[in-house]
Design an enzyme around this catalytic site. Structure first.
Site, PDB file in Angstrom:
ATOM      1  CE  LYS A  75     -22.125 -16.332   5.538  1.00 45.12           C
ATOM      2  NZ  LYS A  75     -22.135 -15.074   6.287  1.00 45.12           N
ATOM      3  N   GLY A  94     -14.496  -4.471  -0.231  1.00 46.47           N
ATOM      4  CA  GLY A  94     -15.866  -3.947  -0.146  1.00 46.47           C
ATOM      5  C   GLY A  94     -16.171  -2.983  -1.270  1.00 46.47           C
ATOM      6  NE  ARG A  96      -4.251  -1.716   1.438  1.00 42.33           N
ATOM      7  CZ  ARG A  96      -5.187  -2.305   2.165  1.00 42.33           C
ATOM      8  NH1 ARG A  96      -5.148  -2.219   3.468  1.00 42.33           N
ATOM      9  NH2 ARG A  96      -6.176  -2.947   1.588  1.00 42.33           N
ATOM     10  N   GLY A 104     -10.801  -8.852  -2.029  1.00 42.30           N
ATOM     11  CA  GLY A 104     -11.015  -9.895  -1.033  1.00 42.30           C
ATOM     12  C   GLY A 104     -10.230 -11.167  -1.269  1.00 42.30           C
TER      13      GLY A 104
HETATM   14  P1  AMP Z   1     -15.765 -14.816   0.198  1.00 40.64           P
HETATM   15  O1  AMP Z   1     -15.100 -13.990   1.266  1.00 40.64           O
HETATM   16  O2  AMP Z   1     -17.250 -14.803   0.239  1.00 40.64           O
HETATM   17  O3  AMP Z   1     -15.185 -14.573  -1.168  1.00 40.64           O
HETATM   18  O4  AMP Z   1     -15.455 -16.311   0.588  1.00 40.64           O
HETATM   19  C1  AMP Z   1     -14.167 -16.820   0.593  1.00 40.64           C
HETATM   20  C2  AMP Z   1     -14.150 -18.033   1.431  1.00 40.64           C
HETATM   21  O5  AMP Z   1     -15.070 -18.968   0.918  1.00 40.64           O
HETATM   22  C3  AMP Z   1     -12.804 -18.694   1.442  1.00 40.64           C
HETATM   23  O6  AMP Z   1     -12.283 -18.638   2.734  1.00 40.64           O
HETATM   24  C4  AMP Z   1     -13.100 -20.122   1.023  1.00 40.64           C
HETATM   25  O7  AMP Z   1     -12.438 -21.070   1.809  1.00 40.64           O
HETATM   26  C5  AMP Z   1     -14.586 -20.239   1.234  1.00 40.64           C
HETATM   27  N1  AMP Z   1     -15.193 -21.261   0.368  1.00 40.64           N
HETATM   28  C6  AMP Z   1     -15.102 -21.359  -0.952  1.00 40.64           C
HETATM   29  N2  AMP Z   1     -15.743 -22.451  -1.395  1.00 40.64           N
HETATM   30  C7  AMP Z   1     -16.250 -23.079  -0.318  1.00 40.64           C
HETATM   31  C8  AMP Z   1     -17.005 -24.259  -0.137  1.00 40.64           C
HETATM   32  N3  AMP Z   1     -17.370 -25.026  -1.170  1.00 40.64           N
HETATM   33  N4  AMP Z   1     -17.355 -24.582   1.129  1.00 40.64           N
HETATM   34  C9  AMP Z   1     -16.989 -23.811   2.170  1.00 40.64           C
HETATM   35  N5  AMP Z   1     -16.277 -22.679   2.042  1.00 40.64           N
HETATM   36  C10 AMP Z   1     -15.911 -22.318   0.816  1.00 40.64           C
END
Ligand code: AMP
Length: 405
Positions: free
Chosen positions: A210, A385, A38, A362
């Site tokens: 999610k 974000g 950064r 992210g």
């Molecule tokens: P996000 O911050 O929503 O982009 O989510 C990232 C996180 O989702 C990472 O830490 C991954 O380990 C988790 N992730 C990705 N695929 C899966 C899955 N099939 N089951 C559980 N966690 C997952």
């Protein structure tokens, strides 16, 4: 929203004070900076201003001190790191008020080509509570603007662009010229171009844990893309909604209807919506757990990665893409046994010829860096974000506050 004045539009800066909102939210361990990305990223904008003879005042937040002058969130360690990179001594005032008497004095006495770094803007409780017309937060915004005589303000902190705070939005009410720095310009250019005016075919890849985190992104991107690829944990809510067995995989029961709605929207819009056709399932959420490739998740097991057929399907869908936006890993990439899907999709994106490839914040940024493909992407967004809100089609207050070109 996207046509904003930049540092290159600033003229006659000799002897003028310029306030720059940077993103010096660096990882610190016992006062030692753990990663200089950064700080390095901020240098081109600062150098440009110094080359034109400006007196440069830098500000940033670091962590979440919530109005308390917490020493572990002091910006003090950033000053010597900046001095080293700029080749000029960067002054720093350890001022719990950020804009207190000593700071005002040092700012007032700055000479041409000199640099002052302010203390953590979030040492003041007003910083994150900016509200137009609110006396206390307006006062803090004005105090910041007064340091540069209400003249020129440069915002180069994309990471906070989705928030209206005193030091990025409030301040612009009290400064005459408001422009974006080079980092912010790059973010707007690549994310903006992808979302507003993509060269087609335009493929978006969404993954991560999610559906609920990315509801608006899915909805907005379905209006723009030719193909939407879905992987990661969020794919299982879609699978379940379509009547598939998903065992113990991640599932958001309250988003099943939404998932079906999105499948329908894709059909209506003629967007190819791709979901996993096979999986790497595991018994426990651990790298050492028993795991195997299956077409349908077994009862008691969870899908932790996309399978080999899905990898091929997604690679095929990426062939010939001219714009790719990616947010969220294809599986639990932190565990080597479930990282293959993310790795292979990463490789396929990196190898695309003549494509603009944008990695939107992210965990996908961590994945791309960890897997060694960072320098193969056109743009890696610095704001998790902020880039998500950009992909949702929202106007970012920090960007909107800059003068139109
Ligand atoms: P996000 O911050 O929503 O982009 O989510 C990232 C996180 O989702 C990472 O830490 C991954 O380990 C988790 N992730 C990705 N695929 C899966 C899955 N099939 N089951 C559980 N966690 C997952």
């Amino acid at each position: 929203m996207l046509n904003k004045k930049t540092v290159d539009d600033l003229k006659d800066l000799q002897g003028k004070k310029v306030l720059v909102r940077c993103d010096f939210n660096v990882p610190l361990k016992e006062g030692v900076i753990q990663n200089y990305n950064r700080i390095d990223g901020a240098i081109p904008t600062i150098k440009k201003l110094l080359d034109q003879g400006a007196k440069v005042i830098l500000c940033s937040h670091l962590g979440k001190p919530k109005g308390q002058p917490l020493p572990e969130m002091s910006l003090a360690p950033v000053a010597p790191a900046l001095s080293e990179r700029l080749g000029v001594e960067v002054k720093f005032v350890d001022d719990p008020q950020v804009t207190g008497e000593e700071t005002k004095k040092v700012a007032a006495e700055l000479k041409d080509g000199e640099v002052l770094l302010l203390q953590n803007t979030r040492y003041r409780i007003e910083e994150t509570k900016y509200k137009e017309g609110d006396a206390a937060t307006e006062a803090y915004a004005k105090e910041l603007a007064d340091l540069c005589d209400g003249g020129v303000f440069v915002d180069d902190a994309f990471g906070t662009a989705h928030r209206a705070h005193c030091s990025n939005v409030g301040v612009t009410k009290y400064t005459k010229e408001n422009v974006v720095g080079y980092l912010m310009q790059k973010e707007i250019k690549f994310l903006g171009q992808a979302v507003e005016n993509p060269v087609r075919p335009f493929v978006a890849i969404l993954g991560g844990a999610k559906v609920s985190d990315k509801i608006n992104v899915i909805n907005n991107l379905l209006d723009k893309v030719d193909t939407l690829i879905i992987g990661g944990g969020m794919a299982y809510t879609f699978a379940k909604a379509q009547g598939q067995e998903i065992g113990n995989s991640l599932c958001e029961a309250d988003k099943l209807d939404y998932a079906l709605e999105m499948v329908k929207k894709a059909e209506e819009k003629g967007v190819k919506l791709l979901l996993p056709v096979d999986h790497v399932e595991g018994k426990e959420f651990s790298n050492d757990t028993e795991h195997k490739v299956v077409d349908v998740i077994d009862a008691g097991w969870s899908g932790f990665d996309i399978g080999p057929k899905t990898i091929e399907l997604y690679k095929d869908a990426l062939k010939g893409a001219k714009t790719v936006v990616w947010n969220g890993p294809m599986g639990v990439f932190e565990f080597s046994n479930f990282a293959e899907g993310t790795l292979e999709i990463c490789r396929a994106v990196a190898e695309l010829a003549d494509a603009t490839t944008v990695i939107g914040g992210g965990d996908s940024v961590n994945a791309v860096k960890r897997l060694g493909f960072a320098d193969k992407m056109t743009h890696i967004s610095t704001g998790g974000g902020a880039s998500l809100e950009f992909l949702e089609g929202k106007e970012l207050p920090g960007v909107a506050a800059a003068d139109n070109a």
